[in-house]
Design a protein around this motif. Structure first.
Motif, PDB file in Angstrom:
ATOM      1  N   VAL A  93      26.850   4.610  12.714  1.00 17.86           N
ATOM      2  CA  VAL A  93      27.535   4.312  13.969  1.00 17.86           C
ATOM      3  C   VAL A  93      26.487   3.931  15.014  1.00 17.86           C
ATOM      4  N   ILE A  94      26.760   2.852  15.727  1.00 16.10           N
ATOM      5  CA  ILE A  94      25.862   2.387  16.780  1.00 16.10           C
ATOM      6  C   ILE A  94      26.518   2.672  18.115  1.00 16.10           C
ATOM      7  N   THR A  95      25.846   3.449  18.939  1.00 15.88           N
ATOM      8  CA  THR A  95      26.335   3.710  20.291  1.00 15.88           C
ATOM      9  C   THR A  95      25.188   3.445  21.251  1.00 15.88           C
ATOM     10  N   GLU A  96      25.483   2.714  22.279  1.00 15.14           N
ATOM     11  CA  GLU A  96      24.453   2.397  23.278  1.00 15.14           C
ATOM     12  C   GLU A  96      25.122   2.194  24.618  1.00 15.14           C
ATOM     13  N   ARG A  97      24.490   2.734  25.644  1.00 17.06           N
ATOM     14  CA  ARG A  97      24.973   2.559  27.017  1.00 17.06           C
ATOM     15  C   ARG A  97      23.792   2.186  27.896  1.00 17.06           C
ATOM     16  N   ALA A  98      24.018   1.220  28.751  1.00 18.51           N
ATOM     17  CA  ALA A  98      23.026   0.787  29.732  1.00 18.51           C
ATOM     18  C   ALA A  98      23.799   0.018  30.797  1.00 18.51           C
ATOM     19  N   LEU A 148      28.507  -0.092  24.191  1.00 17.55           N
ATOM     20  CA  LEU A 148      28.651  -0.512  22.800  1.00 17.55           C
ATOM     21  C   LEU A 148      28.921   0.689  21.906  1.00 17.55           C
ATOM     22  N   TYR A 149      29.981   0.595  21.119  1.00 20.20           N
ATOM     23  CA  TYR A 149      30.285   1.569  20.080  1.00 20.20           C
ATOM     24  C   TYR A 149      30.739   0.763  18.872  1.00 20.20           C
ATOM     25  N   LEU A 150      30.009   0.869  17.793  1.00 16.34           N
ATOM     26  CA  LEU A 150      30.352   0.130  16.585  1.00 16.34           C
ATOM     27  C   LEU A 150      30.235   1.068  15.390  1.00 16.34           C
ATOM     28  N   ASP A 151      31.331   1.228  14.672  1.00 17.55           N
ATOM     29  CA  ASP A 151      31.342   2.003  13.437  1.00 17.55           C
ATOM     30  C   ASP A 151      31.701   1.041  12.317  1.00 17.55           C
ATOM     31  N   PRO A 152      30.694   0.466  11.650  1.00 16.15           N
ATOM     32  CA  PRO A 152      30.952  -0.536  10.617  1.00 16.15           C
ATOM     33  C   PRO A 152      31.849  -0.027   9.489  1.00 16.15           C
ATOM     34  N   ALA A 153      31.835   1.256   9.224  1.00 20.27           N
ATOM     35  CA  ALA A 153      32.646   1.805   8.143  1.00 20.27           C
ATOM     36  C   ALA A 153      34.134   1.753   8.469  1.00 20.27           C
ATOM     37  N   VAL A 154      34.481   1.611   9.741  1.00 25.90           N
ATOM     38  CA  VAL A 154      35.877   1.611  10.154  1.00 25.90           C
ATOM     39  C   VAL A 154      36.408   0.194  10.391  1.00 25.90           C
ATOM     40  N   LYS A 177      37.838  -3.147   9.693  1.00 23.95           N
ATOM     41  CA  LYS A 177      38.586  -3.673   8.547  1.00 23.95           C
ATOM     42  C   LYS A 177      37.994  -5.003   8.122  1.00 23.95           C
ATOM     43  N   SER A 178      38.061  -5.285   6.831  1.00 21.74           N
ATOM     44  CA  SER A 178      37.469  -6.526   6.314  1.00 21.74           C
ATOM     45  C   SER A 178      38.057  -7.752   6.991  1.00 21.74           C
ATOM     46  N   GLY A 179      39.336  -7.714   7.346  1.00 25.43           N
ATOM     47  CA  GLY A 179      39.961  -8.842   8.028  1.00 25.43           C
ATOM     48  C   GLY A 179      39.471  -9.032   9.455  1.00 25.43           C
ATOM     49  N   ASP A 180      38.893  -7.994  10.044  1.00 24.84           N
ATOM     50  CA  ASP A 180      38.376  -8.068  11.418  1.00 24.84           C
ATOM     51  C   ASP A 180      36.878  -8.314  11.480  1.00 24.84           C
ATOM     52  N   ALA A 181      36.198  -8.207  10.353  1.00 26.96           N
ATOM     53  CA  ALA A 181      34.739  -8.291  10.333  1.00 26.96           C
ATOM     54  C   ALA A 181      34.211  -9.623  10.871  1.00 26.96           C
ATOM     55  N   ALA A 182      34.837 -10.724  10.515  1.00 31.45           N
ATOM     56  CA  ALA A 182      34.372 -12.036  10.976  1.00 31.45           C
ATOM     57  C   ALA A 182      34.496 -12.144  12.492  1.00 31.45           C
ATOM     58  N   ARG A 183      35.596 -11.641  13.040  1.00 33.24           N
ATOM     59  CA  ARG A 183      35.792 -11.672  14.498  1.00 33.24           C
ATOM     60  C   ARG A 183      34.763 -10.794  15.206  1.00 33.24           C
ATOM     61  N   VAL A 184      34.485  -9.619  14.640  1.00 31.83           N
ATOM     62  CA  VAL A 184      33.486  -8.719  15.230  1.00 31.83           C
ATOM     63  C   VAL A 184      32.104  -9.371  15.197  1.00 31.83           C
ATOM     64  N   ARG A 185      31.759  -9.973  14.054  1.00 32.59           N
ATOM     65  CA  ARG A 185      30.472 -10.676  13.957  1.00 32.59           C
ATOM     66  C   ARG A 185      30.372 -11.788  14.993  1.00 32.59           C
ATOM     67  N   ALA A 186      31.440 -12.571  15.158  1.00 33.66           N
ATOM     68  CA  ALA A 186      31.427 -13.669  16.128  1.00 33.66           C
ATOM     69  C   ALA A 186      31.244 -13.134  17.546  1.00 33.66           C
ATOM     70  N   LEU A 187      31.928 -12.038  17.870  1.00 34.64           N
ATOM     71  CA  LEU A 187      31.762 -11.444  19.197  1.00 34.64           C
ATOM     72  C   LEU A 187      30.324 -11.002  19.440  1.00 34.64           C
TER      73      LEU A 187
END
Length: 74
Positions: free
Chosen positions: A35-40, A45-51, A53-63
């Protein structure tokens, strides 16, 4: 990491309530979780790659790629 917030006075109690804000987890379990958490300033930013969904991965990568591109010097 944590920091103290302003003291609260609740009508229903006679004691002060001292809240704290947890800014980050610092134990080894959190570091190994992936899990990646960062505040500044300007970043929440909070990202839990394990959660993600494969259908959302491309959109998350693009963001994330667009966010990185916006930080490149002109």
């Amino acid at each position: 990491m944590r920091h103290r917030l302003l003291v609260l006075r609740a009508v229903s109690t006679r004691r002060e309530v001292i809240p704290y804000s947890v800014d980050a987890l610092s134990d080894a379990t959190a570091e190994r979780s992936g899990v990646i958490t960062e505040r500044a300033p300007g970043l929440e930013l909070y990202l839990d790659p394990a959660v993600v969904k494969s259908g959302d991965a491309a959109r998350v990568r693009a963001l994330l790629e667009n966010a990185l591109a916006s930080l490149k010097p002109a």
